[in-house]
Design an enzyme around this catalytic site. Structure first.
Site, PDB file in Angstrom:
ATOM      1  N   ASP A 161       0.745  -1.365  -0.074  1.00  0.00           N
ATOM      2  CA  ASP A 161      -0.085  -0.036  -0.012  1.00  0.00           C
ATOM      3  C   ASP A 161       0.947   1.202  -0.090  1.00  0.00           C
ATOM      4  O   ASP A 161       0.487   2.165  -0.716  1.00  0.00           O
ATOM      5  CB  ASP A 161      -0.874  -0.008   1.276  1.00  0.00           C
ATOM      6  CG  ASP A 161      -1.993  -1.293   1.229  1.00  0.00           C
ATOM      7  OD1 ASP A 161      -1.547  -2.315   0.574  1.00  0.00           O
ATOM      8  OD2 ASP A 161      -2.784  -1.172   2.073  1.00  0.00           O
ATOM      9  N   GLU A 384       1.119  -9.536  11.506  1.00  0.00           N
ATOM     10  CA  GLU A 384       0.871  -8.955  10.395  1.00  0.00           C
ATOM     11  C   GLU A 384       2.430  -8.826   9.611  1.00  0.00           C
ATOM     12  O   GLU A 384       2.413  -9.299   8.425  1.00  0.00           O
ATOM     13  CB  GLU A 384       0.121  -7.951   9.956  1.00  0.00           C
ATOM     14  CG  GLU A 384      -0.178  -7.197   8.679  1.00  0.00           C
ATOM     15  CD  GLU A 384      -1.133  -6.204   8.632  1.00  0.00           C
ATOM     16  OE1 GLU A 384      -1.352  -5.503   9.780  1.00  0.00           O
ATOM     17  OE2 GLU A 384      -1.525  -5.674   7.575  1.00  0.00           O
TER      18      GLU A 384
HETATM   19  C1  GLC Z   1      -2.808  -4.623   3.740  1.00  0.00           C
HETATM   20  C2  GLC Z   1      -1.794  -4.952   2.752  1.00  0.00           C
HETATM   21  C3  GLC Z   1      -2.572  -5.987   1.741  1.00  0.00           C
HETATM   22  C4  GLC Z   1      -3.149  -6.880   2.169  1.00  0.00           C
HETATM   23  C5  GLC Z   1      -4.337  -6.492   3.393  1.00  0.00           C
HETATM   24  C6  GLC Z   1      -5.132  -7.399   3.976  1.00  0.00           C
HETATM   25  O1  GLC Z   1      -3.761  -3.603   2.928  1.00  0.00           O
HETATM   26  O2  GLC Z   1      -1.081  -3.945   2.435  1.00  0.00           O
HETATM   27  O3  GLC Z   1      -1.260  -6.283   1.175  1.00  0.00           O
HETATM   28  O4  GLC Z   1      -3.884  -7.641   1.358  1.00  0.00           O
HETATM   29  O5  GLC Z   1      -3.829  -5.526   4.225  1.00  0.00           O
HETATM   30  O6  GLC Z   1      -4.132  -8.174   4.767  1.00  0.00           O
END
Ligand code: GLC
Length: 417
Positions: A161, A384
């Protein structure tokens, strides 16, 4: 039970807790819906002990496919006020309420891993999905190419992101008229681990523009305000086409169209080669400038089947400067921030993709990466993402893809079954 068996059990518990029956949330609270590439990893985790559930995960993902072939990055199966922007902002037009952009296409590659676990079940379950995967890949080939590299139209599409790769493109957006909105992400985790307000205004502005245009690609590409040729997308699609071609051959399908895509993307990947810096890089299409960003996506080249001496050298240097695997940005970069999401932290699933590619192409670093990811998870849990210097866990906890990466790749038991 040994410590490692306990961890296998804990990983299964994470998947169980995040399981909503036919899809899995990345983690409760922060991400309460089905995310595209997260689900493909979840399937690999499930395949270790429940092959039917693995296929169900992939089937739910593709049930959200739009009639133009796009598979959304979020499926809003059931509304949750804890997440913004939700379905009312996105105004997706698929069979299930959804976002209007896609995400890196790892599904065909990871479906192949699921398939290999049990080819008899796989053959039956894959067949209807195969056509959907082809249609999705065709959507990328039709709408997202620049000089043969795959582009994103929104930073979220890349799955990375707030990576520095988008800074240039984001800087040229004036988010005029974005209006008032309330972020929800910073109510779940500390704001210094999340993108900034500056970024968020632009994310939402781009969503509003897409929604206004009904997510019609032919309209979106006119006078486009943001477009970056992305190593994540290019390498994952190239790799996914190789796997899709193999799966198509197994099913006895005509795979000549896919073979053509592979040729285009192999040539296109070279348009991501930054000649000054001697590595794969993000390329801002509108300004023609490089991101100068040696990221974990740059190191997906082997996963895509592309080897080179400068990338091997870059890999050795990057790994020498951190403790746990590949940071999302080279730690020697002045923009490096070890806690902020895609500007420094290490992500287990990126280590897995990169590491698999390295091992397949005979680089010893593939196994090094697997072991350091195993150490990271066993010492710091199923977060995460992590600080690559000391492994400090960050972002959401009890995370689906980190558990899946443990079960499907990092755990010593992953090899045995
Ligand atoms: C964030 C990450 C993305 C992922 C999402 C859910 O937006 O950058 O890659 O898919 O979270 O985990």
């Amino acid at each position: 039970m040994t410590n490692l068996q306990t961890l296998d059990e804990k990983a299964r518990t994470v998947l169980r807790q995040n399981d909503k029956g036919h899809y899995t949330v990345p983690t409760h609270g922060l991400y309460p819906y089905q995310w595209n590439w997260d689900s493909a990893f979840a399937a690999v985790g499930f395949a270790n002990y429940d092959i039917d559930r693995a296929w169900v995960e992939l089937e739910s993902l593709f049930a959200g496919q739009w009639d133009d072939g796009m598979v959304p990055h979020i499926l809003f199966h059931q509304e949750d006020p804890g997440y913004f922007p939700g379905p009312d902002v996105w105004q997706g037009r698929g069979p299930i309420p959804s976002s209007g952009i896609s995400q890196p296409p790892v599904a065909a590659t990871l479906a192949r891993r699921v398939f290999d676990k049990n080819p008899d079940v796989g053959r039956e379950r894959l067949s209807p999905l195969y056509d959907r995967m082809v249609a999705w890949h065709r959507w990328f080939m039709d709408w997202r190419l620049d000089d043969g590299a795959v582009c994103i139209d929104h930073p979220w599409e890349s799955g990375r992101d707030n990576a520095p790769d988008w800074d240039r493109g984001m800087g040229s957006i004036d988010p005029v008229g974005v209006g008032e909105y309330t972020r929800r992400d910073t109510t779940h985790v500390n704001s210094d681990m999340r993108p900034t307000r500056y970024d968020y205004d632009r994310y939402i502005w781009l969503v509003q523009r897409g929604a206004r245009l009904g997510w019609q690609q032919s309209e979106i590409v006119k006078d486009i305000p943001f477009r970056v040729a992305d190593p994540t997308m290019t390498f994952t699609l190239l790799r996914a086409n190789r796997d899709l071609l193999a799966l198509g051959a197994l099913l006895g399908r005509d795979t000549s169209e896919i073979a053509g895509w592979i040729e285009i993307l192999e040539a296109g990947a070279q348009s991501l080669w930054n000649p000054q810096r001697q590595h794969y890089d993000g390329r801002d299409v509108l300004s023609g400038s490089w991101a100068d960003s040696l990221s974990n996506a740059s190191f997906l080249c082997w996963y895509a089947g592309l080897d080179s001496e400068p990338m091997r050298r870059a890999l050795r240097e990057v790994l020498a400067n951190v403790t746990y695997g590949i940071p999302s940005l080279d730690s020697r970069d002045t923009r490096f921030d070890g806690k902020r999401y895609w500007r420094g932290p290490v992500w287990g699933m990126m280590n897995m993709l990169a590491g698999l590619g390295m091992s397949e192409m005979g680089l010893p670093e593939g196994e090094v990466l697997r072991r350091s990811t195993a150490k990271l998870i066993s010492e710091h849990g199923f977060a995460e993402y992590f600080d690559p210097r000391d492994g400090a866990p960050a972002g959401g906890q009890s995370f689906t893809w980190t558990a899946a990466v443990w079960l499907g790749w990092a755990s010593p038991s992953a090899e045995a079954n």
